[in-house]
Design a protein around this motif. Sequence first.
Motif, short mmCIF file in Angstrom:
data_model
loop_
_atom_site.label_atom_id
_atom_site.label_comp_id
_atom_site.label_asym_id
_atom_site.label_seq_id
_atom_site.Cartn_x
_atom_site.Cartn_y
_atom_site.Cartn_z
N THR A 6 -29.49 -3.25 -7.09
CA THR A 6 -29.24 -4.33 -6.51
C THR A 6 -29.45 -4.47 -5.01
O THR A 6 -29.45 -3.58 -4.42
CB THR A 6 -27.57 -4.30 -6.75
OG1 THR A 6 -27.21 -4.23 -8.21
CG2 THR A 6 -26.81 -5.53 -6.14
N THR A 7 -30.14 -5.75 -4.82
CA THR A 7 -30.21 -6.07 -3.33
C THR A 7 -28.75 -6.23 -2.50
O THR A 7 -27.99 -6.80 -2.82
CB THR A 7 -31.10 -7.32 -3.27
OG1 THR A 7 -32.32 -7.23 -3.97
CG2 THR A 7 -31.34 -7.40 -1.68
N VAL A 8 -28.58 -5.42 -1.29
CA VAL A 8 -27.29 -5.40 -0.69
C VAL A 8 -27.72 -6.01 0.61
O VAL A 8 -28.75 -5.46 1.48
CB VAL A 8 -26.73 -3.88 -0.63
CG1 VAL A 8 -25.58 -3.99 0.24
CG2 VAL A 8 -26.41 -3.27 -1.96
N ASN A 41 -26.79 0.03 -4.85
CA ASN A 41 -28.22 -0.25 -4.09
C ASN A 41 -29.24 0.51 -4.99
O ASN A 41 -30.19 -0.06 -5.35
CB ASN A 41 -28.38 -0.16 -2.60
CG ASN A 41 -29.87 -0.34 -2.20
OD1 ASN A 41 -30.41 0.52 -1.51
ND2 ASN A 41 -30.29 -1.55 -2.42
N GLU A 42 -29.05 1.64 -5.06
CA GLU A 42 -29.98 2.68 -5.98
C GLU A 42 -30.09 2.32 -7.46
O GLU A 42 -31.06 2.45 -8.08
CB GLU A 42 -29.45 4.15 -5.80
CG GLU A 42 -29.58 4.72 -4.44
CD GLU A 42 -28.82 6.04 -4.56
OE1 GLU A 42 -28.37 6.44 -5.53
OE2 GLU A 42 -28.95 6.53 -3.52
N ARG A 49 -31.09 2.45 7.43
CA ARG A 49 -31.89 1.44 6.52
C ARG A 49 -32.46 0.21 7.09
O ARG A 49 -32.27 0.35 8.44
CB ARG A 49 -30.74 0.70 5.69
CG ARG A 49 -29.95 1.59 4.66
CD ARG A 49 -31.25 2.42 3.74
NE ARG A 49 -30.50 3.52 2.77
CZ ARG A 49 -29.77 3.04 1.63
NH1 ARG A 49 -30.16 1.82 1.06
NH2 ARG A 49 -29.49 4.32 0.90
N GLY A 106 -34.20 -5.26 -4.04
CA GLY A 106 -33.96 -3.88 -4.07
C GLY A 106 -33.62 -3.10 -2.66
O GLY A 106 -33.26 -1.96 -2.47
N GLU A 107 -33.74 -4.20 -1.56
CA GLU A 107 -33.64 -3.64 -0.30
C GLU A 107 -31.88 -3.64 0.26
O GLU A 107 -30.98 -4.14 -0.49
CB GLU A 107 -34.12 -4.61 0.85
CG GLU A 107 -35.86 -4.41 0.99
CD GLU A 107 -36.30 -4.93 2.48
OE1 GLU A 107 -36.44 -4.27 3.25
OE2 GLU A 107 -36.30 -6.28 2.32
N PHE A 108 -31.65 -2.47 1.05
CA PHE A 108 -30.42 -2.62 1.67
C PHE A 108 -30.67 -2.97 3.14
O PHE A 108 -31.28 -2.03 3.79
CB PHE A 108 -29.99 -1.04 1.62
CG PHE A 108 -28.32 -0.96 1.83
CD1 PHE A 108 -27.66 -1.51 3.06
CD2 PHE A 108 -27.73 -0.53 1.03
CE1 PHE A 108 -26.58 -1.33 3.33
CE2 PHE A 108 -26.14 -0.35 1.03
CZ PHE A 108 -25.74 -0.75 2.32
#
Length: 360
Positions: free
Chosen positions: A189-191, A185-186, A206, A29-31
């Motif tokens: 999905t990890t971006v 991302n919200e 970020r 879940g991180e960007f």
Amino acid sequence: MIRFEHVTKKYRGTKKPAISDVDFEVQRGEFVFLVGASGSGKSSCLRLILREDTPSDGRVVVLGRDLHTLSTRKVPYFRRNIGAVFQDFRLLPNKTVFQNVAFTLQVTGASRGFIQQAVPEALTLVGLDGKQKRLPHELSGGEQQRVAIARAIVNRPQILLADEPTGNLDPATSVDIMQLLARINEGGTTVVMATHEAGFVDQMKRRVIELRDGVMMRDDRRGGYGDTSAIPRLAPQEEKGAAATAALSAVLELQREIAASPVEPVPSAVKDAAAEAVSASAVAAAVAVTPEVAPAVAADITEPPESPPQSPTHADGRPPTRPIRIDAPIVQLDGLELDDLTVAERLGLASDEDEVGPTS
């Protein structure tokens, strides 16, 4: 989710590794922004995550799998969990928007029913609802990038990799793409995005991983792009004094015409004062606008042009023509100081018929 364990990657035929002893971990879940100059190793990191390359040393673990031990036969199945967006879009030119997005699902063997449901949802998410039948050349650059993003997320991947996704877009469209990636991302999905757009990185706050010459320099949780003071900047060039140069050229031409042709008799005091005004104003303009040009042009004015020797008087009895000179002291003209005259008056171009200038 993604873990680099002291990873080094050296390509064949190169002396210096693309990345050297890189160590970090990305949570679900991180960007994450990968930043750095061209050639710093950003794209190499993305290729390792996508299993396009394998590390020369160290381990890359993605979704719990050590990619070094992943067989080539299993790579396509592994990549179903990863979406990728590139700077050059990589769309199929002869397929419609719908077909480009559906292609990812077709090669993975998805059912027709799932494709008919998933593709419109992805296009709606990226703002392309109603353009399913368009071909890529019928879309703008920003719309083509949106198609590429829809294709990357239509399979609902756990990880989205973006390699300079705004590099070919104008600033306004780039902002829209960054907002779209933030919404994805919200959704969970990890971006991981490689970029050199300092403005976006500073605004979004970020996580930032900075690479320099393949070496990991810092890892900030809510950081900015970093120090950009070392980046060379173009200084604005000062415009040359075209107006002053033109004025000086006009004065020189006027001087030559006066010296070469006879004129009606004019009181000597008026003639001297007007000549001094023309020369002084021209030199002042050159010094004020183009100081580097003034000395050479002033010298040209100071030296009167060569002219054939004249007899004491003309054939009709008129006095000889006197060349313009600037070595005489400044005099007062009809109670006016030189500084009180306008430029037009100094050049003898005033419209008042009572005034006398060097062109009379």
